[in-house]
Structures are given as C-alpha cells and as structure tokens.
Design a protein around this motif. Structure first.
Motif, PDB file in Angstrom:
ATOM      1  N   ASP A 172     -26.161  16.878  -7.443  1.00  0.00           N
ATOM      2  CA  ASP A 172     -25.207  16.111  -6.631  1.00  0.00           C
ATOM      3  C   ASP A 172     -23.946  15.797  -7.421  1.00  0.00           C
ATOM      4  O   ASP A 172     -24.011  15.255  -8.531  1.00  0.00           O
ATOM      5  CB  ASP A 172     -25.890  14.815  -6.160  1.00  0.00           C
ATOM      6  N   ARG A 173     -22.794  16.178  -6.864  1.00  0.00           N
ATOM      7  CA  ARG A 173     -21.468  15.897  -7.409  1.00  0.00           C
ATOM      8  C   ARG A 173     -21.150  16.705  -8.678  1.00  0.00           C
ATOM      9  O   ARG A 173     -20.093  16.519  -9.265  1.00  0.00           O
ATOM     10  CB  ARG A 173     -21.288  14.400  -7.684  1.00  0.00           C
ATOM     11  N   ILE A 174     -22.065  17.586  -9.093  1.00  0.00           N
ATOM     12  CA  ILE A 174     -21.804  18.450 -10.245  1.00  0.00           C
ATOM     13  C   ILE A 174     -21.673  19.902  -9.789  1.00  0.00           C
ATOM     14  O   ILE A 174     -20.665  20.558 -10.029  1.00  0.00           O
ATOM     15  CB  ILE A 174     -22.906  18.314 -11.310  1.00  0.00           C
ATOM     16  N   ASP A 175     -22.714  20.406  -9.102  1.00  0.00           N
ATOM     17  CA  ASP A 175     -22.700  21.784  -8.620  1.00  0.00           C
ATOM     18  C   ASP A 175     -22.216  21.901  -7.176  1.00  0.00           C
ATOM     19  O   ASP A 175     -21.968  23.016  -6.703  1.00  0.00           O
ATOM     20  CB  ASP A 175     -24.109  22.394  -8.678  1.00  0.00           C
ATOM     21  N   ILE A 176     -22.125  20.776  -6.484  1.00  0.00           N
ATOM     22  CA  ILE A 176     -21.776  20.820  -5.069  1.00  0.00           C
ATOM     23  C   ILE A 176     -21.023  19.541  -4.695  1.00  0.00           C
ATOM     24  O   ILE A 176     -21.321  18.459  -5.211  1.00  0.00           O
ATOM     25  CB  ILE A 176     -23.048  20.978  -4.192  1.00  0.00           C
ATOM     26  N   THR A 177     -20.046  19.688  -3.819  1.00  0.00           N
ATOM     27  CA  THR A 177     -19.284  18.541  -3.327  1.00  0.00           C
ATOM     28  C   THR A 177     -19.624  18.290  -1.857  1.00  0.00           C
ATOM     29  O   THR A 177     -20.210  19.146  -1.182  1.00  0.00           O
ATOM     30  CB  THR A 177     -17.773  18.792  -3.440  1.00  0.00           C
ATOM     31  N   PHE A 181     -20.627  20.380   3.774  1.00  0.00           N
ATOM     32  CA  PHE A 181     -20.410  20.448   5.222  1.00  0.00           C
ATOM     33  C   PHE A 181     -19.834  21.799   5.642  1.00  0.00           C
ATOM     34  O   PHE A 181     -20.065  22.256   6.762  1.00  0.00           O
ATOM     35  CB  PHE A 181     -19.535  19.288   5.687  1.00  0.00           C
ATOM     36  N   GLN A 182     -19.130  22.453   4.746  1.00  0.00           N
ATOM     37  CA  GLN A 182     -18.682  23.819   5.031  1.00  0.00           C
ATOM     38  C   GLN A 182     -19.874  24.761   5.144  1.00  0.00           C
ATOM     39  O   GLN A 182     -19.902  25.644   6.002  1.00  0.00           O
ATOM     40  CB  GLN A 182     -17.726  24.295   3.932  1.00  0.00           C
ATOM     41  N   MET A 186     -18.433   9.650   0.239  1.00  0.00           N
ATOM     42  CA  MET A 186     -19.851   9.642  -0.098  1.00  0.00           C
ATOM     43  C   MET A 186     -20.234  10.983  -0.714  1.00  0.00           C
ATOM     44  O   MET A 186     -19.727  12.031  -0.326  1.00  0.00           O
ATOM     45  CB  MET A 186     -20.707   9.401   1.154  1.00  0.00           C
ATOM     46  N   GLY A 187     -21.155  10.953  -1.680  1.00  0.00           N
ATOM     47  CA  GLY A 187     -21.658  12.170  -2.285  1.00  0.00           C
ATOM     48  C   GLY A 187     -22.611  12.904  -1.360  1.00  0.00           C
ATOM     49  O   GLY A 187     -23.013  12.383  -0.309  1.00  0.00           O
ATOM     50  N   VAL A 188     -23.016  14.091  -1.755  1.00  0.00           N
ATOM     51  CA  VAL A 188     -23.866  14.925  -0.897  1.00  0.00           C
ATOM     52  C   VAL A 188     -25.223  14.284  -0.652  1.00  0.00           C
ATOM     53  O   VAL A 188     -25.755  14.335   0.459  1.00  0.00           O
ATOM     54  CB  VAL A 188     -24.049  16.322  -1.519  1.00  0.00           C
TER      55      VAL A 188
END
Length: 287
Positions: free
Chosen positions: A38-43, A48-49, A267-269
């Motif tokens: 979370d918040r490192i490999d993905i935003t 949502f994309q 908010m994070g993932v």
C-alpha cells in the motif's frame, strides 16, 4: 527523540509524514493474485484505474509481525529509545495484533534493549488514526514526554470523530457494512449512507439524499460536537474526487467558526478499496 510509526491506513500525505519524520508500515493489497505494498507499489488512482479496466476488487492484509519487528529495529539503529506505533482499530484489522506480536518478537531478540515501545489500538479508521498521529507529532515537537503523549492518545482516542460518505454502495456491500437491498434503494433515491465509528467498528449513523445534504450533515455535526480546545486542525479525506473535499473545506470556512488548519488528503488503497470511488470523510476531536 521519540520515533512515530503507523500502518499505512493512517492515510497521512507524504509531505506531512516527511515534515514530522514519520515512517509507515504498509498493508498488503492483493489484486488478482498479485501482491502490492500500500502506497509503495500502488496508488489509489492507479487502483481505481485497474478497476475501470476490469480488474477484480482488491483484498487487503495486515503487515506481518516480522515487518513490524524490522521497522522497530531500524528505529533503534537510528538512535531512537522511544517508539509510538499507531495502528488501525483492532475491530477492523489485525494490524494492531500484528504490531504487538512484532514488539514481542523484537524484545525477545534483544532482551538487553531498554527501548520503550507502545503499540496503540487507535479504535479509528483511515485519517482517524492519522489525526492521532499528527497530534502526537505536534506534542512531541512541543516538548511533551513519551509518557505524556501515550497517556493523551490512550485517553482521547475514542473521541476522534469520524464521518464518511460514499457514492458507490457496492464496496460497502462487499465489506458487509450495508445490505444489498439497502444499496438498491439507495441508488434509486440517491441516498448516501454516512458512517462513523462505534466500539471500534464502522457503522452507518445516518442516510442523506444527495451531496448537499451530506455537506449539511457534516457541518451541523461538526459545529455541535467539536472540542475547540483540542481540535487545532481538521482532516478531510477523499478517494477519487478532490474537488468534493475542497468544497467541504470551503463550507467549513464559511459556515463554521473554525479557524484552525484544514488538511485535505487522499485515502490510501488499503482503505479506498473498502470505501470505493466518491468517498468523502471528515475527522476532528469531539467533546
């Protein structure tokens, strides 16, 4: 100086984390068999994309005790003798329990260590934990002792008020927060559920028709409930639409007497996957 840590569900923006020298411990986000930090490999935006492109909705997992222990070790290696780690409510995640296990593992591996480690079950979600984290940082920087800060957050953690509204009810259905039948009715009537925390878990506390009614509910509850002595800043969270958060900020400025800082943060993932697109939240300390 005391080291502040938190799991990634605190959702505090990177610029604020950097300014207060706060480190995050990421949750795992799994999408179609692939694990992300979370918040490192993905935003949140890229998540949502992926959903729009047809990917399955993500699942989340708490950090491992080993990861917590390693982060504690790094803090000690950097010269810290006091560590406060703030975790998402134990009623909604096993992150807190994992943190406690990580603490025990670290202390077993270093029986000679005199480091003080406190793991906080924040009883909060998202920026609720973040609010306690930022307050702790401010207290630390103003010279409060480790013991004073721990006492404050343990005493006041259940007074951090949460409000969260959503546009897409399907994500709340999946997390078991609202029934499928209620969701169908909600979509037909443009009814938006508003959630808060009760006994460390999310609960629907109101249902409003349309965004303007949500704003009105937030402003009325904020004006009635705010602890003006403790609330020197407010956090507004969003998942996908920053403009809605900006609109709420404008209303807080024009329709209440609050003059403190207002922070807007995405908010994070790990949180957004359960909230869905269009989420809007408000956090402050109540009386």
């Amino acid at each position: 100086m005391m080291k502040l840590l938190a799991d990634s569900t605190c959702d505090i923006s990177q610029d604020v984390l950097t300014s207060y020298s706060i480190d995050l411990i990421p949750l795992t986000v799994t999408i179609e068999g692939t694990d992300y930090q979370d918040r490192i490999d993905i935003t949140t935006d890229s998540y949502f994309q992926k959903l729009q492109a047809g990917s399955e909705q993500a699942s989340t997992g708490a950090p491992s005790p080993r990861l917590y222990a390693d982060v504690f070790q790094k803090a000690v290696n950097d010269g810290h003798k006091e560590i406060l780690c703030i975790c998402m409510s134990s009623g909604t995640s096993t992150s807190y329990q994992s943190g406690e296990l990580g603490k025990s593992q670290f202390l077993e591996e270093h029986p000679e260590s005199d480091v003080k480690i406190h793991i906080l079950d924040s009883k909060s979600m998202s920026h609720g934990s973040g609010w306690l984290l930022m307050k702790s940082a401010q207290m630390r920087d103003n010279g409060y002792s480790f013991e004073d800060i721990v006492h404050f957050v343990e005493t006041h953690k259940t007074k951090v008020k949460h409000y969260l509204s959503v546009d897409d009810l399907s994500h709340l259905i999946r997390s078991g927060r609202i029934s499928g039948a209620s969701a169908v009715i909600g979509k037909l009537l443009n009814i938006k559920p508003i959630m808060s925390m009760k006994d460390g878990k999310g609960a629907v506390v109101a249902k409003e028709r349309g965004r303007n009614r949500v704003f009105k509910h937030y402003i009325e509850e904020f004006s009635k409930r705010i602890d003006t002595e403790q609330t020197n800043f407010v956090l507004i969270g969003y998942t996908t639409v920053r403009q809605v958060a900006l609109d709420l900020q404008d209303k807080l400025r024009s329709e209440t007497t609050f003059t403190g800082d207002i922070y807007i943060m995405q908010m994070g993932v790990a949180v957004a996957t359960h909230v869905g697109p269009g989420g809007l939240s408000l956090f402050f300390m109540e009386k």
